[in-house]
Design a protein around this motif. Structure first.
Motif, PDB file in Angstrom:
ATOM      1  N   ILE A 152       0.577   2.291  -5.856  1.00 19.81           N
ATOM      2  CA  ILE A 152       0.269   1.669  -4.563  1.00 19.81           C
ATOM      3  C   ILE A 152       1.431   2.053  -3.661  1.00 19.81           C
ATOM      4  CG2 ILE A 152       0.074  -0.494  -3.302  1.00 19.81           C
ATOM      5  CD1 ILE A 152      -1.169  -1.735  -5.821  1.00 19.81           C
ATOM      6  N   HIS A 153       1.120   2.728  -2.580  1.00 19.23           N
ATOM      7  CA  HIS A 153       2.180   3.239  -1.706  1.00 19.23           C
ATOM      8  C   HIS A 153       1.757   3.035  -0.247  1.00 19.23           C
ATOM      9  CE1 HIS A 153       5.714   5.745  -0.981  1.00 19.23           C
ATOM     10  NE2 HIS A 153       5.019   6.335  -0.030  1.00 19.23           N
ATOM     11  N   ARG A 154       2.541   2.296   0.497  1.00 21.85           N
ATOM     12  CA  ARG A 154       2.303   2.091   1.923  1.00 21.85           C
ATOM     13  C   ARG A 154       3.611   2.342   2.657  1.00 21.85           C
ATOM     14  NH1 ARG A 154      -1.953   1.860  -0.016  1.00 21.85           N
ATOM     15  NH2 ARG A 154      -3.694   0.444   0.338  1.00 21.85           N
ATOM     16  N   ARG A 155       3.521   3.151   3.726  1.00 16.83           N
ATOM     17  CA  ARG A 155       4.702   3.386   4.558  1.00 16.83           C
ATOM     18  C   ARG A 155       4.259   3.841   5.932  1.00 16.83           C
ATOM     19  NH1 ARG A 155       7.116   9.138   2.417  1.00 16.83           N
ATOM     20  NH2 ARG A 155       6.152  10.259   4.105  1.00 16.83           N
ATOM     21  N   GLY A 156       5.198   3.936   6.831  1.00 17.21           N
ATOM     22  CA  GLY A 156       4.877   4.331   8.198  1.00 17.21           C
ATOM     23  C   GLY A 156       4.406   3.136   9.011  1.00 17.21           C
ATOM     24  N   ALA A 157       3.567   3.401   9.998  1.00 15.14           N
ATOM     25  CA  ALA A 157       3.110   2.356  10.924  1.00 15.14           C
ATOM     26  C   ALA A 157       1.803   1.740  10.429  1.00 15.14           C
ATOM     27  CB  ALA A 157       2.935   2.938  12.316  1.00 15.14           C
ATOM     28  N   TRP A 158       1.863   1.052   9.326  1.00 16.72           N
ATOM     29  CA  TRP A 158       0.670   0.375   8.814  1.00 16.72           C
ATOM     30  C   TRP A 158       0.717  -1.089   9.198  1.00 16.72           C
ATOM     31  CZ3 TRP A 158       0.832  -2.928   4.230  1.00 16.72           C
ATOM     32  CH2 TRP A 158       2.108  -3.053   3.673  1.00 16.72           C
ATOM     33  N   ARG A 159      -0.452  -1.687   9.390  1.00 16.01           N
ATOM     34  CA  ARG A 159      -0.552  -3.083   9.828  1.00 16.01           C
ATOM     35  C   ARG A 159      -0.457  -4.004   8.614  1.00 16.01           C
ATOM     36  NH1 ARG A 159      -4.970  -3.420  13.413  1.00 16.01           N
ATOM     37  NH2 ARG A 159      -3.434  -3.148  15.020  1.00 16.01           N
ATOM     38  N   VAL A 160       0.451  -4.963   8.685  1.00 18.71           N
ATOM     39  CA  VAL A 160       0.649  -5.933   7.613  1.00 18.71           C
ATOM     40  C   VAL A 160       0.071  -7.269   8.065  1.00 18.71           C
ATOM     41  CG1 VAL A 160       2.341  -7.091   6.144  1.00 18.71           C
ATOM     42  CG2 VAL A 160       2.750  -4.744   6.887  1.00 18.71           C
ATOM     43  N   SER A 161      -0.868  -7.799   7.289  1.00 17.44           N
ATOM     44  CA  SER A 161      -1.470  -9.076   7.653  1.00 17.44           C
ATOM     45  C   SER A 161      -0.498 -10.221   7.359  1.00 17.44           C
ATOM     46  CB  SER A 161      -2.778  -9.290   6.895  1.00 17.44           C
ATOM     47  OG  SER A 161      -2.527  -9.383   5.520  1.00 17.44           O
ATOM     48  N   ARG A 162      -0.836 -11.396   7.807  1.00 22.28           N
ATOM     49  CA  ARG A 162       0.007 -12.584   7.605  1.00 22.28           C
ATOM     50  C   ARG A 162       0.208 -12.873   6.121  1.00 22.28           C
ATOM     51  NH1 ARG A 162       2.629 -16.114   6.297  1.00 22.28           N
ATOM     52  NH2 ARG A 162       2.894 -18.187   7.093  1.00 22.28           N
ATOM     53  N   HIS A 163      -0.859 -12.693   5.325  1.00 22.04           N
ATOM     54  CA  HIS A 163      -0.801 -12.877   3.873  1.00 22.04           C
ATOM     55  C   HIS A 163      -1.216 -11.567   3.222  1.00 22.04           C
ATOM     56  CE1 HIS A 163      -0.523 -17.240   4.382  1.00 22.04           C
ATOM     57  NE2 HIS A 163      -1.455 -17.112   5.304  1.00 22.04           N
ATOM     58  N   LEU A 164      -0.360 -11.023   2.384  1.00 20.17           N
ATOM     59  CA  LEU A 164      -0.645  -9.775   1.694  1.00 20.17           C
ATOM     60  C   LEU A 164      -0.543 -10.013   0.198  1.00 20.17           C
ATOM     61  CD1 LEU A 164      -1.117  -6.677   1.781  1.00 20.17           C
ATOM     62  CD2 LEU A 164       1.370  -6.427   1.866  1.00 20.17           C
ATOM     63  N   LYS A 165      -1.605  -9.685  -0.524  1.00 19.03           N
ATOM     64  CA  LYS A 165      -1.608  -9.838  -1.974  1.00 19.03           C
ATOM     65  C   LYS A 165      -1.610  -8.441  -2.584  1.00 19.03           C
ATOM     66  CE  LYS A 165      -3.930 -12.336  -5.636  1.00 19.03           C
ATOM     67  NZ  LYS A 165      -4.980 -13.319  -5.955  1.00 19.03           N
ATOM     68  N   VAL A 166      -0.680  -8.209  -3.507  1.00 19.06           N
ATOM     69  CA  VAL A 166      -0.554  -6.911  -4.151  1.00 19.06           C
ATOM     70  C   VAL A 166      -0.764  -7.103  -5.652  1.00 19.06           C
ATOM     71  CG1 VAL A 166       0.948  -4.926  -4.546  1.00 19.06           C
ATOM     72  CG2 VAL A 166       1.081  -6.164  -2.379  1.00 19.06           C
ATOM     73  N   GLU A 167      -1.782  -6.415  -6.194  1.00 11.61           N
ATOM     74  CA  GLU A 167      -2.109  -6.542  -7.611  1.00 11.61           C
ATOM     75  C   GLU A 167      -2.044  -5.173  -8.275  1.00 11.61           C
ATOM     76  OE1 GLU A 167      -6.078  -8.080  -7.440  1.00 11.61           O
ATOM     77  OE2 GLU A 167      -5.412 -10.119  -6.987  1.00 11.61           O
ATOM     78  N   SER A 168      -1.296  -5.079  -9.363  1.00 13.88           N
ATOM     79  CA  SER A 168      -1.200  -3.834 -10.112  1.00 13.88           C
ATOM     80  C   SER A 168      -0.928  -4.167 -11.575  1.00 13.88           C
ATOM     81  CB  SER A 168      -0.079  -2.956  -9.558  1.00 13.88           C
ATOM     82  OG  SER A 168       0.056  -1.790 -10.345  1.00 13.88           O
ATOM     83  N   ALA A 169      -1.750  -3.622 -12.451  1.00  9.86           N
ATOM     84  CA  ALA A 169      -1.571  -3.896 -13.879  1.00  9.86           C
ATOM     85  C   ALA A 169      -0.509  -2.986 -14.494  1.00  9.86           C
ATOM     86  CB  ALA A 169      -2.900  -3.733 -14.612  1.00  9.86           C
ATOM     87  N   PHE A 170      -0.587  -1.666 -14.194  1.00  8.48           N
ATOM     88  CA  PHE A 170       0.301  -0.714 -14.870  1.00  8.48           C
ATOM     89  C   PHE A 170       1.068   0.223 -13.951  1.00  8.48           C
ATOM     90  CE2 PHE A 170      -3.370  -1.481 -17.652  1.00  8.48           C
ATOM     91  CZ  PHE A 170      -2.712  -2.118 -18.682  1.00  8.48           C
ATOM     92  N   GLY A 171       0.755   0.266 -12.682  1.00 11.41           N
ATOM     93  CA  GLY A 171       1.322   1.291 -11.822  1.00 11.41           C
ATOM     94  C   GLY A 171       2.599   0.894 -11.114  1.00 11.41           C
ATOM     95  N   ARG A 172       3.038   1.796 -10.269  1.00 11.42           N
ATOM     96  CA  ARG A 172       4.213   1.558  -9.425  1.00 11.42           C
ATOM     97  C   ARG A 172       3.757   1.102  -8.050  1.00 11.42           C
ATOM     98  NH1 ARG A 172       8.348   6.585 -10.261  1.00 11.42           N
ATOM     99  NH2 ARG A 172       8.829   6.153 -12.439  1.00 11.42           N
TER     100      ARG A 172
END
Length: 186
Positions: free
Chosen positions: A79-99
């Motif tokens: 899961i990779h986010r960078r640059g000018a991305w919009r971040v909501s008030r609540h952000l949930k990040v789910e990952s079982a095995f990745g980076r």
């Protein structure tokens, strides 16, 4: 009978003015207002002395939904986010095995407080926050590895607050402040 003089309106804070400018830019990007209307409204927002003047610049814009939760999920992989991305008030990040790599240093933060809930199994996670951000990790439960975070020296009142909560299983979370501000060329 003489009337009492009106109390002067409190000054408009830079944070409130910045939020108004962001709303106008978003309304333009989403097609709610024309380019000419955006220019005229931006001028009113930037020169407003009273809150009523600022409100008139935002009149008829769609209401903001402050309660939205966005979810980014991956069973494996990155899961990779960078640059000018919009971040909501609540952000949930789910990952079982990745980076996981979330870079908020140039992201569009529409709210003064952003809640990030991590639900991570194994793998590493890295979160880069804006240089002037305040980070709260009180709600985070780390399993096997410790959290790697040193509060930024440039945090100051007025910067965003990033609250990180949730569960880290076997991975390590590293939180860093951006080295430069969002307006600085790299």
């Amino acid at each position: 009978m003489t009337s009492m003089p009106e109390k002067p309106s409190p000054r408009i804070s830079e944070g409130v003015r910045d939020t108004a400018v962001q709303r106008l830019q978003e309304a333009y990007a989403e097609g709610h207002i024309s380019h000419e209307e955006m220019d005229e409204r931006l001028h009113r927002a930037l020169t407003a002395k009273a809150h009523s003047e600022l409100e008139s610049a935002l009149a008829s814009l769609p209401a903001q939904d402050a309660g939205t939760t966005s979810t980014i999920a991956a069973a494996g992989g990155r899961i990779h986010r960078r640059g000018a991305w919009r971040v909501s008030r609540h952000l949930k990040v789910e990952s079982a095995f990745g980076r996981v790599n979330l870079d908020l240093s140039q992201a569009v933060l529409e709210h003064p407080v952003v809640d990030i809930e991590l639900q991570l199994g194994t793998g590493r996670a890295r979160i880069t926050v804006p240089r002037d951000a305040t980070v709260d990790v009180e709600g985070l439960n780390t399993g096997w590895k410790d959290l790697d975070y040193k509060p930024g020296r440039h945090s100051r009142p007025g910067g965003p607050t990033i609250r990180i909560s949730g569960v880290m299983g076997f991975g390590k979370l590293r939180i860093r402040h951006a080295r430069r501000g969002p307006d600085t060329d790299r």
